[in-house]
Design an enzyme around this catalytic site. Structure first.
Site, mmCIF file in Angstrom:
data_model
loop_
_atom_site.group_PDB
_atom_site.id
_atom_site.type_symbol
_atom_site.label_atom_id
_atom_site.label_comp_id
_atom_site.label_asym_id
_atom_site.label_seq_id
_atom_site.Cartn_x
_atom_site.Cartn_y
_atom_site.Cartn_z
ATOM 1 N N GLU A 1 -4.255 -10.520 0.000
ATOM 2 C CA GLU A 1 -5.128 -10.451 1.178
ATOM 3 C C GLU A 1 -6.542 -10.780 0.723
ATOM 4 O OE1 GLU A 1 -4.763 -6.733 3.397
ATOM 5 O OE2 GLU A 1 -2.625 -6.670 2.942
ATOM 6 N N GLU B 1 0.793 -1.225 0.000
ATOM 7 C CA GLU B 1 0.000 0.000 0.000
ATOM 8 C C GLU B 1 0.832 1.285 0.000
ATOM 9 O OE1 GLU B 1 -4.121 -1.617 1.782
ATOM 10 O OE2 GLU B 1 -2.719 -0.978 3.301
HETATM 11 C C1 GAL Z 1 -5.345 -3.919 3.974
HETATM 12 C C2 GAL Z 1 -3.916 -3.731 4.459
HETATM 13 C C3 GAL Z 1 -3.658 -4.481 5.730
HETATM 14 C C4 GAL Z 1 -4.767 -4.211 6.710
HETATM 15 C C5 GAL Z 1 -6.094 -4.588 6.113
HETATM 16 C C6 GAL Z 1 -7.242 -4.245 7.027
HETATM 17 O O1 GAL Z 1 -5.697 -2.906 3.115
HETATM 18 O O2 GAL Z 1 -2.978 -4.136 3.501
HETATM 19 O O3 GAL Z 1 -2.426 -4.079 6.252
HETATM 20 O O4 GAL Z 1 -4.759 -2.879 7.035
HETATM 21 O O5 GAL Z 1 -6.293 -3.845 4.956
HETATM 22 O O6 GAL Z 1 -7.256 -5.009 8.147
HETATM 23 MG MG MG Z 2 -2.469 -0.143 5.209
#
Ligand code: GAL
Ligand code: MG
Length: 999
Positions: free
Chosen positions: A504, A437
């Site tokens: 993710e 990010e």
């Molecule tokens: C994503 C990010 C993670 C965490 C997650 C929300 O966007 O990469 O680090 O913040 O969202 O829990």
């Molecule tokens: Mg983040």
């Protein structure tokens, strides 16, 4: 004057160049054993250090740095000072906890001053001495015997200094001045508790003074047939080169000496399922350096598959942060081993080290336990998206972002290089990630170029490349949180040949996730879709004491920190103390590597989804259950089904002809041998098959029993043999259900649609609730009791029928739904409830719909036939099974750090809620329903922000629901799929309430 820590071009002073991680030993035996504490060339400096904390760097004068440690306080090294009462842990996600004013940080910049005195160096006489810091947040100055030695930044990276010329015989004084913030902090805006200090190991290395190895590069690959091993070892010296010898030791102890390259016919290969390692020893002068290595190839096929040793592998991953509620970032090896053991036990084969490299030894463990690792650079600049209210989202190749600024280029590149050089020898790492990010800019191009130049055996990953249309700098197309539908319909159709990966997905926050299986249906369907990493491994919390001195788990805001991001840090598959939650069980089930389908009465087809393990490594333990009771069981060894192949297995089953609730075949696949992470007998897969046996319900009692019905202005009173009921016509529900003369109800029965919002309901809940002053939204939370339009009573001497027309409404809104309920009560005390519901066309989807019964204290035991024993929801039930289960109501509670809806059981046939002596109520339905029994109301769960303030009520609240909406993963993921929403505008259901008499 410009400060060093506010200058993005000064990243180090006197720090050594990065190199691979290793420990030199003084004997071959100790090197082979690899216990670093046994090396005479290694001295660990962990322990209590002198410590002083300054809220302002300005106050940490040179005089203090030189002052007597006896006047200082102490702190353990490694640790984070916020976990020891200095400053407070601050949780922020995207937002920077200081102004976005690069490269400057606040003038009130706290300092932790660390001191240590040691005579250890006398052992190092005549040798070169190095000091190694494995992790210090955010930057530090090193002083030895009063002299400035150097400076370093990059919190999750190693800093090594040659200190030979600073030390003297006898006592030596080491001082480390650590600053809370520096320009590098802008690159460390990860979503976590912001903690500071020396949080990883500190140690000394003693090296041969004449000449010693600096760096070692090991490449252990397979030939084009994935058969023979090709080992190449390159050694680098700083200054004078000297002779060295390399030898490779197999597990049987056989040793091959070689120089440079070595070919190994029929080598034992490394993969995550069978992580075969060899030990390489490099001897140079009086030093022996061991490096574990494994032979494997990582490639991408022409179809975009991810190949390990030529085999297409799906990545069943998790994102893991270093996190502990008491230790902060300072997680010791036992702690890491515990995480890895749990991951292995739950079918995880891949880890993304979000969003920074872990301690070196983490990768040794991943080599040993067997994981495919994405090693991620310590870079995140997420907060830049919030720097100006007029700017939305990422801007690629934009000059306001450090990732595009020339003066920040080295800061970006060196973070990647330091990671890559340190970790390059680990067989487990298959990809380098450029960070998280941080938008996309020229500095990312430079990082990717450097990664490709230095390492041709691994892939480059960076999700942020998405915003720059995935230039050739990345070898993987990576997304986060895209929905299964979009992935299938849009992203997998874009013609790109690179593997598609979810760095993710399935945000595991609170109750959920409810969409894991849907993702995996798509992953298995498309070769190019190589898997993903669940966000995230564990809940992050810190520990605090409440007014009674009891410890509890915090989240953002609990230390009155500003800014903070609330509950978003408690979003893991396991609780902060690694207690399992149902999400990890669901993940285990979806990630399992043995798939079973029923072919006919007694034959099942078993598919081996392992990539390298034949099914002969497992036993199948089966049990046949009728109505939840085991009627037959057995255990068989499995045939040698090769990876990715299937076979049919016939079981000696004698199916009954009929049943009441169902006949199920439970298939549990367990390991035959002990493994590093679990003893033999560990279940790796479980499947339940419905054997489709004819269901015949118990005939209703044929005898007709008399009842006495007497109706007054408000109530219909019904009296039978051992029961006495009263129906309140004014409120449209039962006010009393007496069984054996004992009252069961603590309130009038009613309908409800609400649930305490889960974290995944965090968006939809704004529509469910007439939020504060916002009367534009819906009304579910504030529904009033039922509006009763009409009640009709028809009775005979053996049956009474009560028909109620009512609605549920909230103030200032049209009625939400209309209900017609018919209650049929007979002489056995059975109440059959027929419910027809009409929901207002414009209404939002409902959390649930059903009857709520508040039972008096003492209704503590439940028995049911449905999906259990854990909580189950329409989209989170893979880990549960249909069966007959018993529990206490107290035991149904799921202790989320942030209280929310929990404890539902879907697919319910019947349930009993009983008192100790056996009196109680049974609920049953022809078509399965949802059931929940709890000591908490939705209001209690919603109004308590933490679990420690939640006190159970004595009463038991029972929900008998038509349906409960699914959970999804909308806390960060896509909207709840419509198929899991209770969005029907017209529906009917029925169930029967029966008295259970004392036994
Ligand atoms: C994503 C990010 C993670 C965490 C997650 C929300 O966007 O990469 O680090 O913040 O969202 O829990
Ligand atoms: Mg983040």
């Amino acid at each position: 004057m410009k400060k060093i820590w506010e200058n993005p071009e000064i990243l180090k002073i006197n720090r050594e160049e990065p190199r691979s991680y290793y420990i030199p030993y003084d004997t071959l035996e100790s090197a082979v054993k690899g216990v670093k504490e046994e090396s005479h060339y290694y001295k660990c400096l962990n322990g209590d250090w002198a410590f002083l904390y300054f809220p302002r760097e300005f106050d940490c004068t040179n005089g203090i740095i030189q002052s007597d440690f006896l006047k200082w306080e102490t702190i353990p090294v490694p640790s984070n000072w916020q976990m020891h009462g200095y400053d407070v842990p601050q949780y922020t996600n995207v937002t920077y906890p200081y102004p976005v004013d690069i490269p400057y940080v606040p003038d009130e910049n706290p300092v932790g001053l660390y001191g240590f005195e040691t005579e250890i160096f006398s052992d190092f006489k005549g040798r070169e001495s190095y000091i190694v810091f494995e992790g210090v947040s955010s930057c530090f100055f090193l002083y030895i015997n009063g002299k400035k030695v150097g400076y370093s930044q990059g919190s999750h990276l190693v800093s090594e200094f040659n200190i030979t010329k600073y030390i003297k015989p006898g006592k030596n004084r080491i001082v480390v001045k650590v600053l809370k913030w520096c320009d590098g902090s802008y690159l460390e805006d990860q979503d976590f508790y912001r903690l500071s200090g020396i949080f990883r190991d500190v140690y000394l290395l003693s090296r041969n003074a004449d000449s010693h190895i600096r760096d070692i590069s090991v490449n252990a690959a397979l030939d084009a047939h994935y058969k023979n091993g090709l080992l190449s070892v390159k050694v680098d010296f700083l200054g004078k080169k000297s002779e060295y010898k390399t030898s490779l030791i197999d597990t049987d102890g056989s040793t091959k000496e070689f120089t440079g390259d070595l070919k190994l016919p029929n080598v034992r290969k490394w993969n995550a399922e069978a992580p075969e390692l060899y030990t390489l020893i490099i001897k140079c002068k009086d030093e022996f350096i061991p490096i574990k290595t494994g032979f494997r190839n990582y490639e991408v096929s022409s179809k975009g598959e991810f190949l390990v040793n030529g085999v297409p592998v799906k990545l069943k991953g998790v994102n893991r942060h270093d996190s502990d509620p008491k230790l902060g970032y300072s997680v010791p090896l036992w702690h890491i081993k515990r995480d890895l053991t749990l991951m292995k036990q739950h079918n995880v084969n891949a880890i993304r080290t979000c969003h920074y490299p872990n301690t070196s030894e983490f990768y040794n463990l991943c080599d040993e336990y067997g994981f495919y690792v994405i090693d991620e650079t310590d870079i995140e600049l997420h907060g830049f998206v919030y720097r100006d209210p007029n700017i939305k989202g990422y801007q690629t190749y934009n000059d306001e972002w450090p990732c595009n600024m020339p003066e920040w280029r080295e800061a970006f590149v060196e973070r990647l290089v330091r990671m890559l050089e340190r970790d390059k020898n680990h067989p487990c790492i298959f990809a380098w990630s450029l960070g998280n990010e941080s938008s996309y800019g020229k500095n990312h191009d430079a990082m990717a170029e450097e990664a490709h130049r230095r390492d041709k055996t691994r892939l480059v990953h960076y999700e942020g490349a998405r915003y720059a249309d995935n230039p050739p700098s990345v070898d993987i197309i990576s997304h986060m949180y895209s929905s299964p539908e979009d992935i299938e319909n849009i992203y997998l159709k874009d013609g790109d040949k690179r593997p598609y990966f979810l760095c993710e997905y399935c945000h595991a926050m609170g109750n959920g996730p409810g969409d894991l299986k849907d993702y995996w249906d798509v992953i298995y369907k498309y070769p190019r879709f190589i898997g993903g990493c669940v966000w995230e491994w564990c809940d992050h919390a810190a520990v605090k004491n409440d007014e009674n001195g009891n410890e509890y788990f915090t989240y953002g805001g609990d230390f009155n920190e500003y800014p903070h991001d609330g509950v978003f840090c408690v979003d893991g598959l396991v609780f902060p103390d690694r207690t399992l939650s149902t999400s990890i069980l669901e993940m285990k089930s979806v990630y399992q590597n043995i798939k079973t389908v029923l072919k006919n009465e007694n034959t099942v087809e078993i598919t081996n989804l392992f990539d390298f393990t034949p099914l002969s490594s497992y036993k199948l333990e089966w049990a046949l259950e009728r109505d939840g009771d085991i009627i037959d069981s057995g255990s068989i060894g499995l045939p040698c089904v090769l990876p990715h192949k299937k076979a049919r297995v016939t079981l000696p089953l004698n199916l009954p002809k009929v049943c009441k609730d169902g006949v199920c075949l439970n298939l549990s696949y367990v390991t035959k041998n002990d493994a590093k992470y679990a003893d033999a007998g560990h279940e790796v897969a479980f499947t339940q098959l419905d054997m489709k046996v004819k269901r015949v319900k118990d005939a209703l009692p044929s005898d007709i029993l008399r009842i006495l019905v007497n109706e007054d202005r408000e109530c219909v009173n019904i009296k039978g043999k051992d029961f006495e009921y009263s129906f309140n016509k004014f409120y449209g529900g039962f006010a009393s259900l007496k069984i054996n003369g004992e009252e069961t109800l603590a309130g009038i029965t009613s309908y409800g649609v609400y649930r305490a919002p889960t974290d995944n309901d965090r968006n939809i809940k704004n529509k469910w609730n007439s939020y504060k002053e916002n009367f534009k939204e819906n009304e579910l939370m504030n529904l009033m009791g039922a509006k009763v339009y009409d009640v009709k009573v028809k009775s005979s001497d053996s049956e009474v029928a009560i028909t109620v027309k009512s609605s549920l409404c909230a103030k200032s809104k049209l009625p939400l739904l209309y209900v017609t309920t018919k209650y049929l009560i007979n002489g056995h005390g059975f109440i059959t409830v027929y419910t027809d519901v009409d929901v207002r066309e414009t209404a939002v989807y409902l959390p649930r719909f059903g009857m709520e019964l508040l039972l008096l204290q003492g209704f503590e035991n439940i028995e049911y036939y449905g999906m259990g024993p854990g909580q189950s929801y329409i989209d989170m039930k893979n880990y549960t099974r249909m069966g007959k289960f018993k529990n206490t109501v107290t035991g149904e509670y799921v202790p989320y750090i942030h209280p929310q809806e929990h404890g539902n059981h879907t697919g319910l046939h019947w349930a009993k809620v009983l008192k100790d002596k056996g009196t109680g109520i049974e609920f049953s339905a022809e078509k399965s329903i949802d059931f929940c029994a709890s000591h908490f109301t939705a209001k209690m769960l919603e109004e308590n922000s933490h679990r420690h303030t939640l006190t159970p009520m004595a009463e038991t609240l029972v929900r008998i629901d038509y349906k409960v909406s699914g959970l999804g993963s909308n806390s960060c993921g896509p909207k709840l799929n419509e198929k899991y929403q209770l969005n029907e505008k017209k529906f009917s259901y029925s169930f029967t309430i029966k008295p259970v008499f004392k036994n």
